[in-house]
Scaffold this motif. Sequence first.
Motif, PDB file in Angstrom:
ATOM      1  N   ASN A   6     -26.884  50.355  54.088  1.00 28.17           N
ATOM      2  CA  ASN A   6     -27.464  51.424  52.704  1.00 28.17           C
ATOM      3  C   ASN A   6     -26.752  50.623  51.654  1.00 28.17           C
ATOM      4  O   ASN A   6     -25.225  50.716  51.663  1.00 28.17           O
ATOM      5  CB  ASN A   6     -26.826  52.665  52.944  1.00 28.17           C
ATOM      6  CG  ASN A   6     -27.017  53.753  51.864  1.00 28.17           C
ATOM      7  OD1 ASN A   6     -27.446  53.231  50.849  1.00 28.17           O
ATOM      8  ND2 ASN A   6     -26.398  54.976  51.933  1.00 28.17           N
ATOM      9  N   PHE A  86     -40.406  48.593  46.501  1.00 32.13           N
ATOM     10  CA  PHE A  86     -39.458  49.030  45.365  1.00 32.13           C
ATOM     11  C   PHE A  86     -40.110  49.646  44.414  1.00 32.13           C
ATOM     12  O   PHE A  86     -40.116  50.589  43.872  1.00 32.13           O
ATOM     13  CB  PHE A  86     -38.602  47.763  45.037  1.00 32.13           C
ATOM     14  CG  PHE A  86     -37.599  48.410  44.045  1.00 32.13           C
ATOM     15  CD1 PHE A  86     -36.443  48.726  44.211  1.00 32.13           C
ATOM     16  CD2 PHE A  86     -38.115  48.173  42.544  1.00 32.13           C
ATOM     17  CE1 PHE A  86     -35.546  49.198  43.197  1.00 32.13           C
ATOM     18  CE2 PHE A  86     -37.176  48.436  41.480  1.00 32.13           C
ATOM     19  CZ  PHE A  86     -35.631  49.050  41.889  1.00 32.13           C
ATOM     20  N   ASP A  89     -42.007  52.896  45.923  1.00 30.35           N
ATOM     21  CA  ASP A  89     -40.973  53.737  45.956  1.00 30.35           C
ATOM     22  C   ASP A  89     -40.787  54.634  44.681  1.00 30.35           C
ATOM     23  O   ASP A  89     -40.289  55.664  44.656  1.00 30.35           O
ATOM     24  CB  ASP A  89     -39.917  53.361  46.646  1.00 30.35           C
ATOM     25  CG  ASP A  89     -38.670  54.142  46.837  1.00 30.35           C
ATOM     26  OD1 ASP A  89     -38.882  55.135  47.638  1.00 30.35           O
ATOM     27  OD2 ASP A  89     -37.855  54.285  46.229  1.00 30.35           O
ATOM     28  N   ASP A  90     -40.562  53.632  43.810  1.00 28.33           N
ATOM     29  CA  ASP A  90     -40.363  54.047  42.406  1.00 28.33           C
ATOM     30  C   ASP A  90     -41.293  55.213  41.738  1.00 28.33           C
ATOM     31  O   ASP A  90     -41.109  56.100  41.077  1.00 28.33           O
ATOM     32  CB  ASP A  90     -40.139  52.833  41.319  1.00 28.33           C
ATOM     33  CG  ASP A  90     -39.617  53.437  39.921  1.00 28.33           C
ATOM     34  OD1 ASP A  90     -38.463  54.249  40.046  1.00 28.33           O
ATOM     35  OD2 ASP A  90     -40.099  53.212  39.105  1.00 28.33           O
ATOM     36  N   TYR A  93     -41.036  58.236  43.573  1.00 34.64           N
ATOM     37  CA  TYR A  93     -39.673  58.825  43.025  1.00 34.64           C
ATOM     38  C   TYR A  93     -40.413  59.808  41.827  1.00 34.64           C
ATOM     39  O   TYR A  93     -39.860  60.857  41.500  1.00 34.64           O
ATOM     40  CB  TYR A  93     -38.684  57.924  42.549  1.00 34.64           C
ATOM     41  CG  TYR A  93     -37.608  58.995  41.693  1.00 34.64           C
ATOM     42  CD1 TYR A  93     -36.636  59.502  42.716  1.00 34.64           C
ATOM     43  CD2 TYR A  93     -37.457  59.040  40.294  1.00 34.64           C
ATOM     44  CE1 TYR A  93     -35.617  60.353  41.981  1.00 34.64           C
ATOM     45  CE2 TYR A  93     -36.585  59.504  39.864  1.00 34.64           C
ATOM     46  CZ  TYR A  93     -35.602  60.184  40.509  1.00 34.64           C
ATOM     47  OH  TYR A  93     -34.615  60.910  39.712  1.00 34.64           O
ATOM     48  N   ARG A 140     -41.882  60.631  50.052  1.00 32.57           N
ATOM     49  CA  ARG A 140     -41.948  59.321  50.435  1.00 32.57           C
ATOM     50  C   ARG A 140     -42.743  58.995  51.985  1.00 32.57           C
ATOM     51  O   ARG A 140     -42.999  57.798  52.246  1.00 32.57           O
ATOM     52  CB  ARG A 140     -40.523  59.024  50.966  1.00 32.57           C
ATOM     53  CG  ARG A 140     -39.719  58.328  49.600  1.00 32.57           C
ATOM     54  CD  ARG A 140     -38.479  57.738  50.043  1.00 32.57           C
ATOM     55  NE  ARG A 140     -37.917  57.336  48.667  1.00 32.57           N
ATOM     56  CZ  ARG A 140     -36.898  57.917  47.943  1.00 32.57           C
ATOM     57  NH1 ARG A 140     -36.349  58.941  48.456  1.00 32.57           N
ATOM     58  NH2 ARG A 140     -36.269  57.325  46.738  1.00 32.57           N
ATOM     59  N   VAL A 153     -37.922  51.200  53.185  1.00 30.85           N
ATOM     60  CA  VAL A 153     -38.038  52.052  52.293  1.00 30.85           C
ATOM     61  C   VAL A 153     -36.932  52.700  51.952  1.00 30.85           C
ATOM     62  O   VAL A 153     -36.401  52.933  50.614  1.00 30.85           O
ATOM     63  CB  VAL A 153     -39.046  53.193  52.747  1.00 30.85           C
ATOM     64  CG1 VAL A 153     -38.893  54.477  51.736  1.00 30.85           C
ATOM     65  CG2 VAL A 153     -40.411  52.725  53.074  1.00 30.85           C
ATOM     66  N   PHE A 154     -35.990  52.950  52.907  1.00 33.67           N
ATOM     67  CA  PHE A 154     -34.619  53.409  52.322  1.00 33.67           C
ATOM     68  C   PHE A 154     -33.655  52.606  51.871  1.00 33.67           C
ATOM     69  O   PHE A 154     -32.874  52.913  51.307  1.00 33.67           O
ATOM     70  CB  PHE A 154     -34.089  53.942  53.719  1.00 33.67           C
ATOM     71  CG  PHE A 154     -34.575  55.292  54.434  1.00 33.67           C
ATOM     72  CD1 PHE A 154     -34.904  56.282  53.646  1.00 33.67           C
ATOM     73  CD2 PHE A 154     -35.265  55.357  55.834  1.00 33.67           C
ATOM     74  CE1 PHE A 154     -35.557  57.355  53.995  1.00 33.67           C
ATOM     75  CE2 PHE A 154     -35.952  56.370  56.309  1.00 33.67           C
ATOM     76  CZ  PHE A 154     -35.998  57.499  55.446  1.00 33.67           C
ATOM     77  N   ALA A 157     -35.076  52.316  48.394  1.00 29.11           N
ATOM     78  CA  ALA A 157     -34.758  53.709  47.581  1.00 29.11           C
ATOM     79  C   ALA A 157     -33.169  53.764  47.330  1.00 29.11           C
ATOM     80  O   ALA A 157     -32.686  54.294  46.186  1.00 29.11           O
ATOM     81  CB  ALA A 157     -34.911  54.819  48.762  1.00 29.11           C
ATOM     82  N   ASN A 160     -32.944  51.940  44.200  1.00 24.86           N
ATOM     83  CA  ASN A 160     -33.345  52.747  43.016  1.00 24.86           C
ATOM     84  C   ASN A 160     -32.075  53.736  42.548  1.00 24.86           C
ATOM     85  O   ASN A 160     -32.182  53.809  41.298  1.00 24.86           O
ATOM     86  CB  ASN A 160     -34.699  53.477  43.636  1.00 24.86           C
ATOM     87  CG  ASN A 160     -35.390  54.092  42.459  1.00 24.86           C
ATOM     88  OD1 ASN A 160     -34.677  54.942  41.677  1.00 24.86           O
ATOM     89  ND2 ASN A 160     -36.483  53.786  42.294  1.00 24.86           N
ATOM     90  N   LEU A 161     -31.503  54.273  43.200  1.00 28.33           N
ATOM     91  CA  LEU A 161     -30.432  55.027  43.170  1.00 28.33           C
ATOM     92  C   LEU A 161     -29.279  54.578  42.360  1.00 28.33           C
ATOM     93  O   LEU A 161     -28.579  54.992  41.543  1.00 28.33           O
ATOM     94  CB  LEU A 161     -29.866  55.947  44.477  1.00 28.33           C
ATOM     95  CG  LEU A 161     -28.861  56.878  44.220  1.00 28.33           C
ATOM     96  CD1 LEU A 161     -29.694  58.030  43.485  1.00 28.33           C
ATOM     97  CD2 LEU A 161     -28.416  57.365  45.768  1.00 28.33           C
ATOM     98  N   GLY A 206     -37.610  56.651  37.500  1.00 29.72           N
ATOM     99  CA  GLY A 206     -36.440  56.386  37.950  1.00 29.72           C
ATOM    100  C   GLY A 206     -36.002  55.074  37.279  1.00 29.72           C
ATOM    101  O   GLY A 206     -35.132  55.008  37.041  1.00 29.72           O
TER     102      GLY A 206
END
Length: 320
Positions: A6, A86, A89-90, A93, A140, A153-154, A157, A160-161, A206
């Motif tokens: 992570n 990426f 996923d955005d 988001y 998602r 994906v995670f 993500a 992104n965060l 995002g």
Amino acid sequence: MPHLPNPVDYAVPAFVLLVLAEMIVAWAKDRRRYCPRDTLTSLGLGLGSTVAGLLSGGLVFAMASWVWQYRLFDIGWGWYWFALAFVLDDLAYYVFHRASHRVRWFWASHVIHHSSQHYNLSTALRQTWTGFVSFNFLFRLPLFLIGFPPAMVFFVAGLNLIYQFWIHTEVIGRMPRWFEAVMNTPSHHRVHHATNARYLDRNYAGVFIVWDKLFGTFEPERDDDKPRYGIVKNLGSFNLLWAAFHEWIGIARDVAAAPTWRARLDYMIRPPGWSHDGSRDTSETIKARWQARQQREGAWNKPTSSSSAEDRAGAPSQAA
């Protein structure tokens, strides 16, 4: 399936150092930019969000893996797949974020992030405790169904965060024009957090601001209309539990008092501020009154050096 770390876990020390650095810089200019109790509340909400994520993360990953079994395509682990994941996923988001301001059930979790009347890097850490309850993970699921592995994906993500952390600041004015045209920036995101009528329900991006430009939700920051932060009915408290759950309590009260079953459902799925008798304001009604006033005064594009009480009230989509 490869195990990916992570990335947020590695970024946390940098988050803390950057908050301290911004605090020093901001205090040198204006001590009001940081309120110690507000900052502690943000940190406490961030810690609680981390715990909630640990408690629900296994179940979310299991659900993602179950959906992935029915994937349409077998997607590999090349760098280009990470890049595509990426971007998509955005986009997911953006859809989630827009829904979080337009559907009260989702807003009940997201409102925590908007509940500070200050805008600084500590605000970025003010995150929900109830994302799993409001089904945030649903947005998602299409990525897993397409065929992107859950671990991939995670991972993106998390990136992104991390990106979104630095845009929560007033220390940075505007980035170069080419960067502002494509990427989300502090200027664009200040608009999103603002309660000014002009800025309501805008700039949901995002990482890539192009989504807002593509789907008609972009609004540039104006020097003559400085953003004002908070929610329409500010918390009036630094109590962590109240900050985390106040909108859920509001939903429960409205559902219990609603006159019909249809109204009960609407109090959960209609935009924040909706009421069965029209006695409350939504962002649409606030913005419509502001636009009508601007048109009457012929001031749509004129400087707005002063603001009415209506403007100061803010957005019901950021309501308590």
